[in-house]
Design a protein around this motif. Structure first.
Motif, mmCIF file in Angstrom:
data_model
loop_
_atom_site.group_PDB
_atom_site.id
_atom_site.type_symbol
_atom_site.label_atom_id
_atom_site.label_comp_id
_atom_site.label_asym_id
_atom_site.label_seq_id
_atom_site.Cartn_x
_atom_site.Cartn_y
_atom_site.Cartn_z
ATOM 1 N N LYS A 5 4.536 5.369 14.370
ATOM 2 C CA LYS A 5 4.932 4.100 14.050
ATOM 3 C C LYS A 5 3.837 3.516 13.122
ATOM 4 O O LYS A 5 2.658 3.071 13.660
ATOM 5 N N ILE A 6 4.022 2.908 11.921
ATOM 6 C CA ILE A 6 3.012 2.443 11.060
ATOM 7 C C ILE A 6 3.381 1.229 10.640
ATOM 8 O O ILE A 6 4.507 0.688 10.222
ATOM 9 N N ARG A 7 2.494 -0.020 10.657
ATOM 10 C CA ARG A 7 2.817 -1.304 9.848
ATOM 11 C C ARG A 7 1.397 -1.612 9.088
ATOM 12 O O ARG A 7 0.418 -1.262 9.626
ATOM 13 N N THR A 8 1.626 -1.886 8.243
ATOM 14 C CA THR A 8 0.712 -2.520 7.416
ATOM 15 C C THR A 8 0.895 -4.073 7.034
ATOM 16 O O THR A 8 1.980 -4.551 6.923
ATOM 17 N N LYS A 9 -0.301 -4.853 6.841
ATOM 18 C CA LYS A 9 -0.216 -6.307 6.439
ATOM 19 C C LYS A 9 -1.350 -6.692 5.373
ATOM 20 O O LYS A 9 -2.607 -6.183 5.793
ATOM 21 N N ARG A 10 -0.729 -7.101 4.456
ATOM 22 C CA ARG A 10 -1.925 -7.236 3.239
ATOM 23 C C ARG A 10 -2.468 -8.890 3.832
ATOM 24 O O ARG A 10 -1.460 -9.684 3.838
ATOM 25 N N VAL A 80 0.322 -2.928 -3.259
ATOM 26 C CA VAL A 80 1.728 -2.333 -2.837
ATOM 27 C C VAL A 80 2.023 -1.339 -3.524
ATOM 28 O O VAL A 80 1.731 -0.923 -4.685
ATOM 29 N N GLY A 81 2.918 -0.365 -2.813
ATOM 30 C CA GLY A 81 3.111 0.974 -3.160
ATOM 31 C C GLY A 81 2.245 1.981 -2.803
ATOM 32 O O GLY A 81 2.481 3.030 -2.917
ATOM 33 N N ASP A 82 1.243 1.562 -2.435
ATOM 34 C CA ASP A 82 0.066 2.632 -1.815
ATOM 35 C C ASP A 82 0.638 3.323 -0.635
ATOM 36 O O ASP A 82 1.212 2.675 0.309
ATOM 37 N N LYS A 83 0.006 4.784 -0.693
ATOM 38 C CA LYS A 83 0.719 5.266 0.575
ATOM 39 C C LYS A 83 -0.377 5.522 1.585
ATOM 40 O O LYS A 83 -1.432 5.775 1.449
ATOM 41 N N ILE A 84 0.201 5.290 2.824
ATOM 42 C CA ILE A 84 -0.808 5.555 4.325
ATOM 43 C C ILE A 84 -0.201 6.711 4.744
ATOM 44 O O ILE A 84 0.845 6.638 5.331
ATOM 45 N N ILE A 85 -0.942 7.633 5.132
ATOM 46 C CA ILE A 85 -0.462 8.937 5.880
ATOM 47 C C ILE A 85 -1.252 8.987 7.121
ATOM 48 O O ILE A 85 -2.469 8.867 6.988
ATOM 49 N N ILE A 86 -0.558 9.084 8.072
ATOM 50 C CA ILE A 86 -1.176 9.262 9.434
ATOM 51 C C ILE A 86 -0.805 10.636 10.054
ATOM 52 O O ILE A 86 0.335 10.811 10.031
ATOM 53 N N ASN A 87 -1.795 11.377 10.602
ATOM 54 C CA ASN A 87 -1.363 12.428 11.376
ATOM 55 C C ASN A 87 -2.085 12.973 12.443
ATOM 56 O O ASN A 87 -3.276 12.366 12.586
ATOM 57 N N ASP A 96 2.050 15.890 14.251
ATOM 58 C CA ASP A 96 2.890 15.097 13.644
ATOM 59 C C ASP A 96 2.438 14.327 12.474
ATOM 60 O O ASP A 96 1.237 14.164 12.698
ATOM 61 N N SER A 97 3.168 13.846 11.662
ATOM 62 C CA SER A 97 2.554 13.198 10.550
ATOM 63 C C SER A 97 3.782 12.219 10.209
ATOM 64 O O SER A 97 4.990 12.514 10.342
ATOM 65 N N GLU A 98 3.097 11.135 9.493
ATOM 66 C CA GLU A 98 3.972 10.010 8.851
ATOM 67 C C GLU A 98 3.435 9.247 7.857
ATOM 68 O O GLU A 98 2.227 9.329 7.837
ATOM 69 N N GLU A 99 4.484 9.008 6.729
ATOM 70 C CA GLU A 99 3.924 8.172 5.595
ATOM 71 C C GLU A 99 4.570 6.884 5.638
ATOM 72 O O GLU A 99 5.609 6.744 6.315
ATOM 73 N N HIS A 100 3.837 5.912 5.129
ATOM 74 C CA HIS A 100 4.170 4.609 4.846
ATOM 75 C C HIS A 100 3.714 3.993 3.617
ATOM 76 O O HIS A 100 2.638 4.202 3.377
ATOM 77 N N ILE A 101 4.635 3.400 3.255
ATOM 78 C CA ILE A 101 4.206 2.855 1.864
ATOM 79 C C ILE A 101 4.073 1.190 2.076
ATOM 80 O O ILE A 101 4.803 0.578 2.833
ATOM 81 N N ILE A 102 2.721 0.673 1.909
ATOM 82 C CA ILE A 102 2.333 -0.647 1.748
ATOM 83 C C ILE A 102 3.385 -1.747 0.927
ATOM 84 O O ILE A 102 3.561 -1.447 -0.040
ATOM 85 N N GLU A 103 3.684 -2.535 1.687
ATOM 86 C CA GLU A 103 4.739 -3.546 0.896
ATOM 87 C C GLU A 103 4.091 -4.785 0.537
ATOM 88 O O GLU A 103 3.346 -5.327 1.165
#
Lengths: 103, 156
Positions: A5-10, A80-87, A96-103
């Motif tokens: 699970k990925i969460r981002t906070k600007r 906003v729109g940048d991709k964060i990828i964690i694996n 395992d890998s997951e992508e998240h877009i910064i909102e």
């Protein structure tokens, strides 16, 4: 379903990246209370955090990190729109890998 | 069967020469730098781990690394830790727990694009010190804090 699970906070000029991974993180010295057998070691060894294909954090992890590991990092900038990828990869070779877009 | 014997001896000599070369670092084993550093994560005392990880490099004490870590942890299986630092050019952050069977908990290689900020949760076996070593501009710095654990992190 992904284990990550990925969460981002600007924040002001930076972005906080938080991640929660569901993983047993067994270090191999715990015993199964029912069978009295040792539970084999099973833990995440490598974790990579990428920001738009640029590696931000590369980490080597031991079983000294708690079950269902949590990590937080602070990215300089981030839009906003940048991709964060964690694996991750564990000692049994699972990944395992997951992508998240910064909102 | 002299031929087989000769072949066997030849092979074993070649093999031991190879192992020797690998052990002394002449031939790099087929792993990349990103691969898990099993040697650092081997069981041992804190001093042994520090010796293996940092060799004889001097580690300076500093007050420029700030640890946010409870001084009394009710449950040693989940102890939150947050590391922030005002040091420049941070390359790596090592988290060590003094009395864990495997003292090294994690190593983070940070790129210049992230701030000096790492947060995670640790298992701590018993009351002991948590040591954070930061590699910044090729120098090693450390800071430590004692954590009192009422329930150990190694039980079932």
């Amino acid at each position: 379903m992904s284990s990550i699970k990925i969460r981002t906070k600007r924040l002001d000029g930076k972005t906080q990246i938080r991640t929660l991974i569901s993983h047993p993180m067994e270090h191999g010295r715990n015993k199964d209370p029912k069978t009295n057998q040792l539970i084999p070691a099973h833990f995440i060894q490598e974790l990579t955090v990428k920001h738009n294909d640029k590696v931000l954090v590369n980490s080597n992890i031991g079983a000294g990190v708690s079950k269902d590991p949590y990590f937080a990092f602070m990215l300089k900038g981030g839009a906003v729109g940048d991709k964060i990828i964690i694996n991750w990869r564990d000692n049994l070779g699972n990944t395992d890998s997951e992508e998240h877009i910064i909102e | 069967m002299p031929d087989t014997r000769r072949a066997f001896l030849k092979a074993s000599v070649a093999l031991s020469a190879y192992s020797l070369a690998t052990a002394t670092g002449l031939v790099a084993p087929a792993t990349t730098e990103a691969d898990w550093i099993a040697d650092f994560f081997s069981p041992g005392t804190l001093d042994e781990t520090i010796q293996k990880t940092f060799h004889t490099t001097k580690i300076y004490n500093t007050d420029k690394i700030e640890l946010k870590l409870p001084s009394i942890a009710e449950n040693g299986a989940v102890v939150p830790i947050t590391i922030t630092s005002t040091l420049d050019l941070i390359e790596q952050v090592f988290i060590l727990v003094e009395k864990n069977p495997i003292p090294l908990a994690a190593v983070f290689d940070l790129s210049p694009d992230v701030e000096a900020f790492v947060s995670t949760r640790l298992k701590i076996a018993e009351t002991c010190n948590v040591i954070v070593v930061v590699k910044a501009a090729t120098q090693l710095y450390k800071t430590q804090q004692a954590v009192k654990v009422t329930i150990g992190g190694c039980g079932g």
